[in-house]
Motif scaffolding. Structure first.
Motif, PDB file in Angstrom:
ATOM      1  N   PHE A  93     -84.690  14.699  54.593  1.00 37.21           N
ATOM      2  CA  PHE A  93     -85.953  14.031  54.299  1.00 37.21           C
ATOM      3  C   PHE A  93     -85.815  13.074  53.116  1.00 37.21           C
ATOM      4  N   THR A  94     -84.887  13.355  52.195  1.00 41.92           N
ATOM      5  CA  THR A  94     -84.666  12.432  51.082  1.00 41.92           C
ATOM      6  C   THR A  94     -84.052  11.130  51.573  1.00 41.92           C
ATOM      7  N   VAL A  95     -83.070  11.231  52.447  1.00 40.31           N
ATOM      8  CA  VAL A  95     -82.451  10.028  53.020  1.00 40.31           C
ATOM      9  C   VAL A  95     -83.492   9.197  53.755  1.00 40.31           C
ATOM     10  N   ALA A  96     -84.404   9.867  54.464  1.00 39.41           N
ATOM     11  CA  ALA A  96     -85.401   9.147  55.257  1.00 39.41           C
ATOM     12  C   ALA A  96     -86.591   8.696  54.426  1.00 39.41           C
ATOM     13  N   PHE A  97     -87.118   9.592  53.577  1.00 37.56           N
ATOM     14  CA  PHE A  97     -88.401   9.319  52.909  1.00 37.56           C
ATOM     15  C   PHE A  97     -88.348   9.480  51.392  1.00 37.56           C
ATOM     16  N   GLY A  98     -87.165   9.414  50.789  1.00 40.50           N
ATOM     17  CA  GLY A  98     -87.073   9.488  49.336  1.00 40.50           C
ATOM     18  C   GLY A  98     -87.483  10.847  48.801  1.00 40.50           C
TER      19      GLY A  98
END
Length: 472
Positions: A100-105
């Protein structure tokens, strides 16, 4: 490119030019994202407080008893023998957050992190109620210690301490179990002095974090904050300032009524600094993505409010990727995301499979260290063993006995009677395995033992059986 981005910043936003702590007085946020965050936070607060007190099939919903190495994840108990399952579940959690960090920070930081939820939705709201908004807090901080300041600081710190004490109790329930915590409370603090001291230490830590350390946890202490620099790329959707629109040809300029900014070549950013004033970590989002940013969306709400007041389009600060702002590229499921998803899917499948294959009763039978085999009448060879049975269920396993499955022989308990393994407990003891020499083919035979409960086979295990070489 933002105007200030060319100025290299070699220190965090909460440190001033003298190297001292620059205290952040964020403006009280408001807006649609803040409203949604409140709803999410209230749900998660209820979950965080209730989780150690909710039970499923007699198991605490969440428990992390590190000292006894007993963990409950969503009602599933993990014993020391299941530690590999616990490790896999933690790895799945880390990869899930990384995906989710890769996708949405850092959406986890702004919306779901307990540190952010307690600080922004509990302690800061109390601070706004007692000290007032940003301007009033700055004024109160600068004024001398008069009656008003002592009254407000004392009231605020007292409430902070009470809430910290409650949080410490909930935290302790996660560590030692809610039943034990309730028992300690019922018995009184003098009966459990060491636990009370630990509780006060936890209370002091939480009070220090939420009353003073605050955003420094996210900036300095949290390893996830450091990890985001590795995970984010130009395709990650983050809270971003649209510098193409905000700067335009001639950069930012203060707002003037009845001014045509398009004709003058000015960007939509009116340099009001409200996005900076509302930021809980004290950064200027217009300088691009920074390690202090927790994606709390306060700057989005504040900027949208300002844009609405000056009749300019909303979304100058919004959820967007750098590629969307510069290249107008929409979000894509990149090979990197596919890789994380594949690993997450595989590990989840492995964990689910292991959970289904896990036995409710685990047996370990080991030869007694330092003991050799023994000759008995009738050409019988005997070995002595210790056994340990772990009952992972909430019901007792009754009438337990052992039978030799791989060889013709007998299993004899020292107690010489069937026994019971209590619920969520273990049973230990000593037994003898006796095998006729004619059935032994090597000096170190592998034997299989069945564990029976009320006449039914519930578990099997293997162990080594020593014999003299002459029987090979």
């Amino acid at each position: 490119m933002p105007q200030d981005q060319e100025n290299f910043r070699d220190s965090i936003g909460t440190i001033n030019a003298e190297g001292k702590r620059a205290w952040v007085f964020p403006k009280k946020p408001s807006g649609r994202f803040y409203k949604y965050r409140k709803y999410v936070s209230y749900v998660l607060l209820i979950f965080l407080i209730a989780a150690p007190f909710v039970k499923i099939n007699g198991n605490q919903f969440l428990m992390f008893n590190v000292l006894e190495r007993r963990f409950n994840i969503f009602g599933f108990p993990f014993w020391p023998q299941d530690f590999h399952l616990f490790v896999i579940s933690m790895i799945i959690g880390v990869i899930f957050v990384a995906l989710f960090t890769v996708a949405f920070g850092r959406i986890f930081c702004g919306w779901m992190c307990p540190q952010t939820i307690f600080l922004e939705m509990v302690f800061r709201r109390i601070e706004y109620w007692i000290d007032g908004d940003r301007g009033a807090q700055i004024k109160l901080d600068r004024q001398p210690w008069n009656a008003e300041k002592i009254r407000k600081r004392g009231t605020k710190w007292f409430i902070f301490f009470i809430i910290s004490f409650i949080i410490a109790n909930v935290f302790l329930a996660y560590l030692i179990g809610s039943d034990r915590l309730i028992q300690y409370v019922t018995d009184g603090p003098m009966q459990h002095v060491s636990t009370m001291i630990s509780l006060l230490i936890f209370t002091g830590v939480f009070f220090w974090v939420f009353a003073w350390f605050r955003e420094q946890v996210c900036i300095i202490a949290c390893p996830y904050g450091r990890m985001q620099g590795v995970l984010l790329d130009n395709k990650s959707i983050v809270v971003a300032y649209d510098h193409k629109r905000g700067e335009a040809e001639n950069g930012r300029k203060k707002w003037r009524k009845n001014e045509d900014r398009n004709v003058l070549g000015h960007g939509d950013c009116i340099d009001c600094f409200q996005c900076v004033n509302v930021c809980p970590t004290g950064i200027d989002i217009r300088n691009g993505t920074q390690l202090e940013c927790v994606n709390c969306t306060a700057c989005i709400d504040e900027c949208d409010t300002i844009m609405e007041k000056v009749n300019l389009p909303k979304g100058l600060i919004r959820y967007a990727s750098e590629d969307e702002i510069t290249k107008k590229e929409k979000f894509k499921f990149t090979p990197r995301l596919k890789g994380y998803t594949a690993v997450l899917t595989i590990l989840t499948g492995v964990l689910v499979g292991m959970l289904f294959l896990r036995n409710d009763l685990e047996a370990n039978i080991l030869r007694l260290p330092g003991q050799l085999y023994e000759h008995k009448e009738g050409n019988i060879i005997s070995n002595v063993y210790t056994y340990k049975l772990v009952n992972k269920t909430t019901e007792a396993v009754v009438d337990v006995n052992f039978k030799l499955l791989s060889h013709k022989g007998a299993v004899k308990l020292v107690r010489n009677e069937d026994f019971t393994v209590p619920a969520q407990d273990l049973a230990e003891g000593t037994l003898f395995i006796e095998i006729n020499n004619a059935a032994i083919k090597s000096d170190k035979e592998k034997v299989k033992i069945g564990v029976y409960s009320d006449g039914k086979l519930v578990e099997t295990t293997t162990t080594a059986f020593l014999a003299p070489r002459s029987y090979n």
